[in-house]
Design an enzyme around this catalytic site. Structure first.
Site, PDB file in Angstrom:
ATOM      1  N   ASP A 185      27.954-105.501 -54.624  1.00 26.58           N
ATOM      2  CA  ASP A 185      28.841-105.035 -53.552  1.00 26.58           C
ATOM      3  C   ASP A 185      29.698-106.151 -52.970  1.00 26.58           C
ATOM      4  O   ASP A 185      29.983-106.162 -51.783  1.00 26.58           O
ATOM      5  CB  ASP A 185      28.010-104.365 -52.448  1.00 26.58           C
ATOM      6  CG  ASP A 185      26.882-105.262 -51.954  1.00 26.58           C
ATOM      7  OD1 ASP A 185      26.709-106.375 -52.511  1.00 26.58           O
ATOM      8  OD2 ASP A 185      26.179-104.860 -51.015  1.00 26.58           O
ATOM      9  N   LYS A 212      20.151-115.453 -38.647  1.00 24.09           N
ATOM     10  CA  LYS A 212      20.891-114.998 -37.464  1.00 24.09           C
ATOM     11  C   LYS A 212      20.802-115.965 -36.284  1.00 24.09           C
ATOM     12  O   LYS A 212      20.306-115.599 -35.204  1.00 24.09           O
ATOM     13  CB  LYS A 212      20.378-113.615 -37.041  1.00 24.09           C
ATOM     14  CG  LYS A 212      20.537-112.576 -38.126  1.00 24.09           C
ATOM     15  CD  LYS A 212      19.994-111.247 -37.691  1.00 24.09           C
ATOM     16  CE  LYS A 212      19.941-110.296 -38.854  1.00 24.09           C
ATOM     17  NZ  LYS A 212      18.991-109.229 -38.697  1.00 24.09           N
TER      18      LYS A 212
END
Ligand code: GTP
Length: 342
Positions: A104, A155
């Site tokens: 993707d 993160k």
């Protein structure tokens, strides 16, 4: 040389489009996403192992008539094994150093250059790297000047981020890396296997490339990649064959046999094959599934309509996925594997 293409994810963040089709077959500028990756493969790669699970029949069917000049092996996992488990499950087809590619991504990565980088550093694993602004949404690498990766930080707050570089979804791996992955288990390459290889080998490198990169994970990036490719190709829109356009279309991608009725205005949207947009429809930043019908005088902004849906006349929707049919059996309610948040 082999390349494993990871194409077995459900693509939950792209629902409802992925309720009916494999994410890797979603059209980007009217051709399946996975074909962009196949075009990227260097000559050295003679065999492509497609790691599939969800909607594997569609993928198999597509490759019956699509010849990319390489041997294609469709490797069907009995259950989704995650990015690491899928690589292990392909082990029997691996003969030497190999690529692993997420299906993707749309990018300008040159895999030949990545091989040279890998060889120069005698790397055990090389991953592609891409700089981002929003570090707190990704796993960020702590990397030395020569490309040696010391750790991943998940993160981080911007002020704590060791760099702005993230894993861009293409890996070049030495075969012994397979020994790190337990068979028949749901395992994440990025979260479970890579940290262990860094620790044991200290020969884990990041290859930063120039140009462009996009991960087509969400509807927003699905629309964004079309904008990027229109700009890159100096095009204002792309219209498939046999479309009948009686209204106005601007910065859109239309598949084949799309009908746009009188007085309709369609902007910055992607419309799949055989969709019908009736009269006086105003539509902006939408994705309309194949064989769907948008009734007269409907207003849509930032809406995704699944395949075969019918929106009645004078409907009005904003910021909404539309799906009224049954959800396919076994389709997860939320992301599995590498959860990176919506
Ligand atoms: P989301 O559900 O929206 O997160 O999408 P996804 O299922 O595609 O997951 P993600 O974007 O994290 O996947 C990255 C790449 O790995 C994609 O090319 C997926 O097709 C692939 N992938 C993810 N999980 C699996 C799996 O269990 N098996 C295989 N073969 N591929 C997978």
């Amino acid at each position: 040389m082999e390349a494993i293409i990871l194409a077995g994810g459900f693509g939950t963040r792209l629902r409802p489009l992925t309720y009916t089709r494999a994410k890797s077959l979603l059209p980007i500028m009217n051709r399946p996403m996975i074909t962009y990756l196949l075009d990227m493969l260097p000559e050295e790669v003679d065999t492509v192992v497609l790691a599939v699970n969800y909607r594997k029949k569609q993928i198999e069917e597509y490759f019956k008539s699509y010849d990319c000049g390489k041997d294609i092996i469709v490797n069907d996992e009995p259950t989704p094994l995650g990015t690491g488990g899928a690589v292990k499950f392909a082990q029997q087809h691996i003969t030497d150093r190999f690529f692993v590619l997420n299906s993707d991504i749309i990018c300008s990565l040159q895999l030949e250059k990545m091989i040279l980088f890998h060889e120069k550093h005698r790397s055990a694993s090389t991953i592609s790297l891409w700089p981002v602004e929003n570090v707190s949404e990704f796993g960020v690498v702590d990397v030395k000047e020569d490309g040696n990766i010391i750790r991943f930080v998940e993160k981080p707050r911007p002020e704590d981020a060791p760099s702005n570089l993230i894993n861009a979804g293409a890996y070049l791996l030495e075969p012994f890396v397979l020994d790190y992955i337990q068979p028949d288990k749901l395992i994440s390459m990025e979260k479970e296997i890579f940290p262990q290889i860094i620790k044991d080998t200290k020969r884990f490198y990041g290859y930063q490339f120039q140009g462009y990169w996009m991960d087509i994970g969400r509807i927003s990036s699905y629309l964004q990649v079309h904008e990027m490719l229109l700009d890159k190709n100096n095009m204002s829109q792309m219209i498939g064959t046999n479309c009948k356009i009686h209204g106005r279309v601007d910065r859109c991608i239309l598949g084949n046999n799309v009908f746009i009725g009188k007085g309709s205005m369609v902007t910055s949207s992607v419309v799949f094959d055989d969709a019908v947009i009736e009269e006086d429809v105003h539509m902006d930043r939408c994705v309309i599934g194949s064989q769907s019908t948008i009734g007269n005088s409907t207003r849509l902004h930032n809406v995704v309509v699944g395949d075969h849906e019918v929106l009645s006349s004078e409907s009005s929707y904003e910021n909404k996925p539309i799906w009224t049919q049954q959800i396919p059996e076994g389709y997860p309610q939320k992301q599995i594997g590498n959860v990176i948040g919506e």
